[in-house]
Scaffold this motif. Structure first.
Motif, PDB file in Angstrom:
ATOM      1  N   SER A  80       0.823  -1.210   0.000  1.00  0.00           N
ATOM      2  CA  SER A  80       0.000   0.000   0.000  1.00  0.00           C
ATOM      3  C   SER A  80       0.857   1.260   0.000  1.00  0.00           C
ATOM      4  CB  SER A  80      -0.899   0.018   1.237  1.00  0.00           C
ATOM      5  OG  SER A  80      -0.109   0.214   2.398  1.00  0.00           O
ATOM      6  N   LEU A  81       0.195   2.376  -0.255  1.00  0.00           N
ATOM      7  CA  LEU A  81       0.858   3.671  -0.182  1.00  0.00           C
ATOM      8  C   LEU A  81       1.348   3.932   1.242  1.00  0.00           C
ATOM      9  CD1 LEU A  81       1.659   6.426  -1.364  1.00  0.00           C
ATOM     10  CD2 LEU A  81      -0.667   7.215  -0.866  1.00  0.00           C
ATOM     11  N   LEU A  84       4.623   2.231   1.577  1.00  0.00           N
ATOM     12  CA  LEU A  84       5.656   2.956   0.831  1.00  0.00           C
ATOM     13  C   LEU A  84       6.114   4.187   1.602  1.00  0.00           C
ATOM     14  CD1 LEU A  84       5.838   3.751  -2.911  1.00  0.00           C
ATOM     15  CD2 LEU A  84       5.977   5.612  -1.278  1.00  0.00           C
ATOM     16  N   LEU A  85       5.179   4.960   2.116  1.00  0.00           N
ATOM     17  CA  LEU A  85       5.522   6.180   2.853  1.00  0.00           C
ATOM     18  C   LEU A  85       6.303   5.866   4.132  1.00  0.00           C
ATOM     19  CD1 LEU A  85       2.208   8.180   2.364  1.00  0.00           C
ATOM     20  CD2 LEU A  85       4.408   8.570   1.217  1.00  0.00           C
ATOM     21  N   THR A 105      -0.741   8.555  -6.602  1.00  0.00           N
ATOM     22  CA  THR A 105      -0.230   8.930  -5.287  1.00  0.00           C
ATOM     23  C   THR A 105       1.130   8.292  -5.028  1.00  0.00           C
ATOM     24  OG1 THR A 105      -1.562   7.151  -4.348  1.00  0.00           O
ATOM     25  CG2 THR A 105      -2.452   9.370  -4.191  1.00  0.00           C
ATOM     26  N   MET A 106       1.341   7.104  -5.581  1.00  0.00           N
ATOM     27  CA  MET A 106       2.645   6.456  -5.436  1.00  0.00           C
ATOM     28  C   MET A 106       3.636   7.050  -6.426  1.00  0.00           C
ATOM     29  SD  MET A 106       1.907   2.525  -4.563  1.00  0.00           S
ATOM     30  CE  MET A 106       0.850   2.071  -3.205  1.00  0.00           C
ATOM     31  N   ASN A 109       5.783   9.832  -5.393  1.00  0.00           N
ATOM     32  CA  ASN A 109       6.944   9.520  -4.557  1.00  0.00           C
ATOM     33  C   ASN A 109       8.067   8.884  -5.377  1.00  0.00           C
ATOM     34  OD1 ASN A 109       6.260  10.058  -1.595  1.00  0.00           O
ATOM     35  ND2 ASN A 109       4.408   9.149  -2.436  1.00  0.00           N
TER      36      ASN A 109
END
Length: 129
Positions: A80-81, A84-85, A105-106, A109
């Protein structure tokens, strides 16, 4: 799918395995036991262990501390995002498991280099299995 096979292979190479989840300890342990993975896990960090959940880096940093490794030595696999964050904030390597295209959204990044695979079986090549 593939979690048991990957975990066994990683453990056979002497690599520690951890679970870092925003779920509760009860839920995490129940699922790991049901999947016959519990005995292969060295460290479990859940929502019960930290004040700030992923996407904050706190859970990943706690995993690294418990394993006595630096974050840049860790490989975090997530889907998921939020994962990742958290990896980006913690400074860990990251593999995204997703069968669909990477959402915008990914993509936002993209300054954070990570791999994308469609299954846990594909992760094996990154750890020499």
């Amino acid at each position: 799918d593939g979690a048991l096979s990957l975990s066994r292979c990683v453990k056979s190479k002497g690599i520690k395995v951890a679970v870092c989840t925003n779920n509760s300890s009860y839920t995490a342990i129940s699922i790991l036991r049901e999947l016959n993975l519990l005995d292969l896990i060295d460290v479990i960090v859940t929502r019960d262990d930290v004040e700030r959940l992923k996407p904050y880096p706190d859970p990943l940093l706690l995993v690294c501390s418990k394993l006595k490794i630096s974050p840049n030595e860790a490989l975090f696999i997530g889907d998921s995002l939020v994962d990742l964050l958290a990896a980006k904030a913690a400074g860990t390597k990251f593999i995204l498991i997703s069968r669909s295209p990477i959402p915008q959204t990914m993509e936002a990044n993209k300054d954070f280099v990570f791999e994308k695979v469609s299954s846990l079986d594909e992760v094996k090549k990154f750890v020499g299995c």
